[in-house]
Design a protein around this motif. Structure first.
Motif, PDB file in Angstrom:
ATOM      1  N   UNK A 155       0.840  -1.210   0.000  1.00 26.02           N
ATOM      2  CA  UNK A 155       0.000   0.000   0.000  1.00 26.02           C
ATOM      3  C   UNK A 155       0.867   1.249   0.000  1.00 26.02           C
ATOM      4  N   UNK A 156       1.911   1.255   0.816  1.00 24.64           N
ATOM      5  CA  UNK A 156       2.781   2.426   0.914  1.00 24.64           C
ATOM      6  C   UNK A 156       3.531   2.681  -0.393  1.00 24.64           C
ATOM      7  N   UNK A 157       4.059   1.628  -0.993  1.00 27.27           N
ATOM      8  CA  UNK A 157       4.788   1.810  -2.235  1.00 27.27           C
ATOM      9  C   UNK A 157       3.855   2.267  -3.355  1.00 27.27           C
ATOM     10  N   UNK A 158       2.636   1.750  -3.373  1.00 25.12           N
ATOM     11  CA  UNK A 158       1.652   2.202  -4.364  1.00 25.12           C
ATOM     12  C   UNK A 158       1.407   3.695  -4.223  1.00 25.12           C
ATOM     13  N   UNK A 159       1.241   4.172  -2.973  1.00 29.79           N
ATOM     14  CA  UNK A 159       1.000   5.597  -2.734  1.00 29.79           C
ATOM     15  C   UNK A 159       2.185   6.435  -3.181  1.00 29.79           C
ATOM     16  N   UNK A 160       3.399   5.982  -2.883  1.00 36.19           N
ATOM     17  CA  UNK A 160       4.575   6.748  -3.268  1.00 36.19           C
ATOM     18  C   UNK A 160       4.738   6.799  -4.783  1.00 36.19           C
ATOM     19  N   UNK A 161       4.626   5.649  -5.442  1.00 32.76           N
ATOM     20  CA  UNK A 161       4.842   5.603  -6.886  1.00 32.76           C
ATOM     21  C   UNK A 161       3.779   6.405  -7.635  1.00 32.76           C
ATOM     22  N   UNK A 162       2.556   6.434  -7.094  1.00 35.45           N
ATOM     23  CA  UNK A 162       1.501   7.227  -7.736  1.00 35.45           C
ATOM     24  C   UNK A 162       1.799   8.722  -7.655  1.00 35.45           C
ATOM     25  N   UNK A 163       2.584   9.117  -6.674  1.00 32.73           N
ATOM     26  CA  UNK A 163       2.859  10.537  -6.457  1.00 32.73           C
ATOM     27  C   UNK A 163       4.076  11.036  -7.227  1.00 32.73           C
ATOM     28  N   UNK A 164       4.999  10.139  -7.562  1.00 38.98           N
ATOM     29  CA  UNK A 164       6.267  10.579  -8.137  1.00 38.98           C
ATOM     30  C   UNK A 164       6.103  11.074  -9.567  1.00 38.98           C
ATOM     31  N   UNK A 165       6.915  12.046  -9.902  1.00 34.48           N
ATOM     32  CA  UNK A 165       6.949  12.610 -11.246  1.00 34.48           C
ATOM     33  C   UNK A 165       7.754  11.670 -12.145  1.00 34.48           C
ATOM     34  N   UNK A 166       7.108  11.105 -13.158  1.00 32.55           N
ATOM     35  CA  UNK A 166       7.784  10.168 -14.045  1.00 32.55           C
ATOM     36  C   UNK A 166       8.414  10.798 -15.263  1.00 32.55           C
TER      37      UNK A 166
END
Length: 269
Positions: free
Chosen positions: A172-183
């Motif tokens: 859950x935490x990694x999903x939240x972080x990856x969704x937020x990062x600028x790709x």
């Protein structure tokens, strides 16, 4: 950028803001290490004196002076805390190891207790922001995001610490972080993932791969990053045209974790 629903903003402390000299010409050396609140390798110790914490931190400072990574990611990094000598461990390390830039993100910040993740850098950092994973189910975890002036251009850097007890919570935490990062730019994600297999647990590995991140296996590359559990919990992952060309666990014990050192280059593919 609006934060993902699984994170909330927390404060970033700028502890050193000197004038970095751009010494990297092609590749970057990056290092990640869990400081363990300055308690050394005795994870069961609740509190340590200021002298004890400085003695343990000095081991990492010597290691940083020896290997000179351009970027250092730290977890369980204390500001002034009652249980670890009452001084800022990250600011002390920056001075002792000679880093002109130091940022600490306090996922926990209250009276006499202040800790989280941090970065030291020999290169300029900008656009820093700190995040806490919510809801907090145990000890608060999160990540610090910044933009590094790398030799090939602006590069996103994320120093992360994931939950230690639950694979579902880590996912859950990694999903939240990856969704937020600028790709839109190259990215380095490094820290204590609390995951023991290559690329972490399979679901985390799939999530990272879906975000264009990849790491290197340490299964046969020397000592474990967490000797007590005989696991590799600490990882460096890259994406956006970056590649890891060397990756190893340093044998010197600096806490209950060992440091992981990687060399990263830009290939554009």
């Amino acid at each position: 950028m609006q934060p993902h629903r699984g994170i909330e903003a927390c404060r970033v402390h700028c502890l050193a803001d000197g004038r970095p000299e751009l010494t990297a010409t092609s590749g970057l050396r990056v290092l990640t290490c869990n400081l363990g609140h300055g308690r050394g390798w005795n994870f069961a110790r609740l509190a340590v004196t200021g002298a004890g914490a400085r003695r343990h931190l000095a081991l990492l400072a010597a290691l940083l002076r020896r290997h000179r990574p351009h970027l250092v990611s730290l977890q369980e990094a204390d500001g002034p805390c009652w249980w670890s000598g009452g001084f800022d461990h990250v600011a002390w390390l920056a001075r002792a190891a000679g880093y002109p830039v130091a940022l600490r993100c306090a996922q926990v910040e209250r009276r006499r207790l202040n800790y989280g993740v941090a970065v030291l850098s020999a290169l300029p950092l900008s656009a820093s922001a700190g995040w806490r994973f919510v809801p907090v189910r145990r000890a608060a975890k999160g990540f610090l995001d910044a933009v590094l002036a790398a030799p090939w251009g602006a590069t996103g850097v994320s120093c992360v610490h994931l939950d230690f007890a639950s694979a579902r919570e880590r996912q859950r935490q990694l999903t939240a972080m990856l969704a937020h990062l600028d790709g839109s730019r190259p990215r380095i994600v490094l820290g204590d993932f609390n995951c023991g297999r290559c690329h972490g647990e399979a679901p985390l590995g799939r999530l990272a791969a879906a975000a264009g991140l990849h790491g290197r296996s340490l299964r046969s590359c020397g000592p474990f990053s967490h000797p007590l559990t005989r696991q590799h919990l600490d990882w460096v992952m890259v994406g956006g045209g970056l590649r890891i060309i060397r990756h190893r666990v340093l044998p010197t014990p600096v806490s209950d974790h060992r440091a992981v050192l990687a060399e990263v280059v830009y290939t554009g593919v």
